[in-house]
Design an enzyme around this catalytic site. Structure first.
Site, PDB file in Angstrom:
ATOM      1  N   GLN A 253      15.477 -15.687 -13.679  1.00 29.80           N
ATOM      2  CA  GLN A 253      16.139 -15.467 -12.406  1.00 29.80           C
ATOM      3  C   GLN A 253      16.481 -16.792 -11.746  1.00 29.80           C
ATOM      4  OE1 GLN A 253      13.199 -13.416 -12.862  1.00 29.80           O
ATOM      5  NE2 GLN A 253      14.569 -11.766 -13.524  1.00 29.80           N
TER       6      GLN A 253
ATOM      7  N   ASN B 115      20.718 -12.858 -11.973  1.00 31.10           N
ATOM      8  CA  ASN B 115      20.297 -12.784 -13.366  1.00 31.10           C
ATOM      9  C   ASN B 115      21.060 -13.830 -14.186  1.00 31.10           C
ATOM     10  OD1 ASN B 115      18.425 -10.540 -13.438  1.00 31.10           O
ATOM     11  ND2 ASN B 115      20.174  -9.206 -13.009  1.00 31.10           N
TER      12      ASN B 115
ATOM     13  N   CYS C 106      12.894  -9.987  -6.702  1.00 31.54           N
ATOM     14  CA  CYS C 106      12.240 -10.773  -7.754  1.00 31.54           C
ATOM     15  C   CYS C 106      10.913 -11.269  -7.203  1.00 31.54           C
ATOM     16  CB  CYS C 106      13.114 -11.942  -8.191  1.00 31.54           C
ATOM     17  SG  CYS C 106      12.306 -12.968  -9.458  1.00 31.54           S
TER      18      CYS C 106
ATOM     19  N   ASN D  93      15.056  -2.836  -6.794  1.00 30.31           N
ATOM     20  CA  ASN D  93      15.805  -2.693  -8.033  1.00 30.31           C
ATOM     21  C   ASN D  93      15.175  -1.544  -8.824  1.00 30.31           C
ATOM     22  OD1 ASN D  93      13.460  -4.077  -8.555  1.00 30.31           O
ATOM     23  ND2 ASN D  93      14.426  -5.851  -9.475  1.00 30.31           N
TER      24      ASN D  93
ATOM     25  N   ASN E  12      15.634  -1.575 -15.055  1.00 26.84           N
ATOM     26  CA  ASN E  12      14.586  -2.260 -15.789  1.00 26.84           C
ATOM     27  C   ASN E  12      13.790  -1.207 -16.550  1.00 26.84           C
ATOM     28  OD1 ASN E  12      14.731  -5.122 -14.613  1.00 26.84           O
ATOM     29  ND2 ASN E  12      14.597  -3.864 -12.771  1.00 26.84           N
TER      30      ASN E  12
ATOM     31  N   GLU F 227      14.278  -6.308 -19.250  1.00 20.74           N
ATOM     32  CA  GLU F 227      14.726  -6.590 -17.898  1.00 20.74           C
ATOM     33  C   GLU F 227      16.229  -6.373 -17.775  1.00 20.74           C
ATOM     34  OE1 GLU F 227      12.759  -9.509 -14.847  1.00 20.74           O
ATOM     35  OE2 GLU F 227      13.933 -10.619 -16.313  1.00 20.74           O
ATOM     36  N   ARG F 228      16.626  -5.624 -16.766  1.00 27.25           N
ATOM     37  CA  ARG F 228      18.045  -5.370 -16.502  1.00 27.25           C
ATOM     38  C   ARG F 228      18.787  -6.700 -16.339  1.00 27.25           C
ATOM     39  NH1 ARG F 228      20.183  -2.851 -10.838  1.00 27.25           N
ATOM     40  NH2 ARG F 228      19.012  -4.684 -10.171  1.00 27.25           N
TER      41      ARG F 228
ATOM     42  N   GLY G 287       7.579  -9.972 -11.913  1.00 23.35           N
ATOM     43  CA  GLY G 287       6.795  -9.515 -10.784  1.00 23.35           C
ATOM     44  C   GLY G 287       7.176  -8.125 -10.316  1.00 23.35           C
ATOM     45  N   SER G 288       8.483  -7.875 -10.122  1.00 22.13           N
ATOM     46  CA  SER G 288       8.890  -6.563  -9.637  1.00 22.13           C
ATOM     47  C   SER G 288       8.629  -5.475 -10.682  1.00 22.13           C
ATOM     48  CB  SER G 288      10.367  -6.564  -9.222  1.00 22.13           C
ATOM     49  OG  SER G 288      11.215  -6.776 -10.326  1.00 22.13           O
TER      50      SER G 288
END
Length: 269
Positions: free
Chosen positions: A46, A64, A73, A150, A183, A201-202, A211-212
């Site tokens: 990121q 991204n 994020c 997200n 994601n 991850e998207r 983290g998210s």
């Protein structure tokens, strides 16, 4: 154009920070793609752009590596908080993201916590393409879904080593149920306070951590009745802690560490 940057990581989840407080924001999708290329740019999971903000210490915009924006994020938010807390000599700071105002604090062991806000659990907020119970989706494997700003889709599996994340992730990211893409997590529950997590991850592929995604995976596990309210999440790059009482904000805690700083040249305008 030249841009100074700092690169950090959170258990292998790497991100770069570009501080543009008091300046214009030059980051576009093209610039983000250029910087995100691990061969001809810097490379990151990121990009966090730090901007002026009237009601917080700073506002953060995220990108991204493929040049798409993202709303949340946890790793980069904690990285920005770490730097700004050092700058101001404080152990607490408030930052604004698309998730709203997020409070970050420094805790023992050089760790940084962020309250990521309450998860969104309704189908329209994830978002899904149709009204469904987000605890069990009609996809093979019966994943759960939620949003941490997200979208997140969580599969619970018996043996995470048997899951080919690179093969399954791309198709699931663009599944028709997820109009904004998603994601994708694969979770093996080790016990009620520990999980093993791997991620697609998207817009980014397979990271060492996120983290998210840690937050989304734990939220979905708690909703399924599989986990307690405090969980250690073991990712490929290390371990983070997620806490959620089932109603309020999700607290994400872990280490963030600097890698390098410098100036990148020949960025397109």
């Amino acid at each position: 154009m030249t841009l100074p940057f700092v690169k950090m990581h959170a258990h292998g989840d790497d991100f770069i920070i570009i501080d543009r407080r008091g300046q214009d924001d030059p980051i576009t999708a093209q610039v983000a793609r250029c910087l995100g290329n691990r061969h001809t740019g810097i490379g990151f999971n990121q990009l966090a752009v730090v901007l002026d903000c009237a009601d917080a210490a700073a506002r953060i915009k995220f990108w991204n590596p493929n040049g798409t924006p993202l709303e949340a994020c946890g790793s980069a938010t904690r990285g920005v908080a770490d730097r700004l807390m050092q700058e101001t000599g404080t152990d607490s700071i408030v930052l604004r993201t698309e998730r709203g105002l997020l409070t970050c604090v420094r805790v023992a062991g050089q760790r940084v916590s962020v309250n990521m806000g309450a998860p969104s659990l309704d189908w329209a907020a994830v978002p899904l393409a149709e009204p469904l119970d987000t605890r069990t989706l009609p996809i093979s494997g019966s994943p759960a879904a939620c949003s941490m700003g997200n979208p997140h889709c969580t599969f619970f599996v018996e043996d995470i080593a048997a899951v080919d994340v690179e093969a399954l992730g791309p198709a699931l990211e663009v599944h028709p149920l997820f109009p904004a893409r998603t994601n994708v997590h694969f979770v093996q529950v080790l016990d009620r306070r520990h999980i093993r997590l791997r991620i697609w991850e998207r817009g980014g592929g397979v990271p060492l951590g996120s983290g998210s995604c840690c937050c989304g995976a734990v939220v979905n596990g708690i909703r399924r009745g599989l986990l307690d309210d405090t969980v250690e999440v073991h990712c490929d790059g290390g371990t983070l802690t997620v806490q959620w009482d089932g109603q309020g904000g999700v607290l994400l805690t872990g280490r963030v560490e600097p890698i390098m700083q410098g100036t990148v040249y020949a960025i397109p305008v």
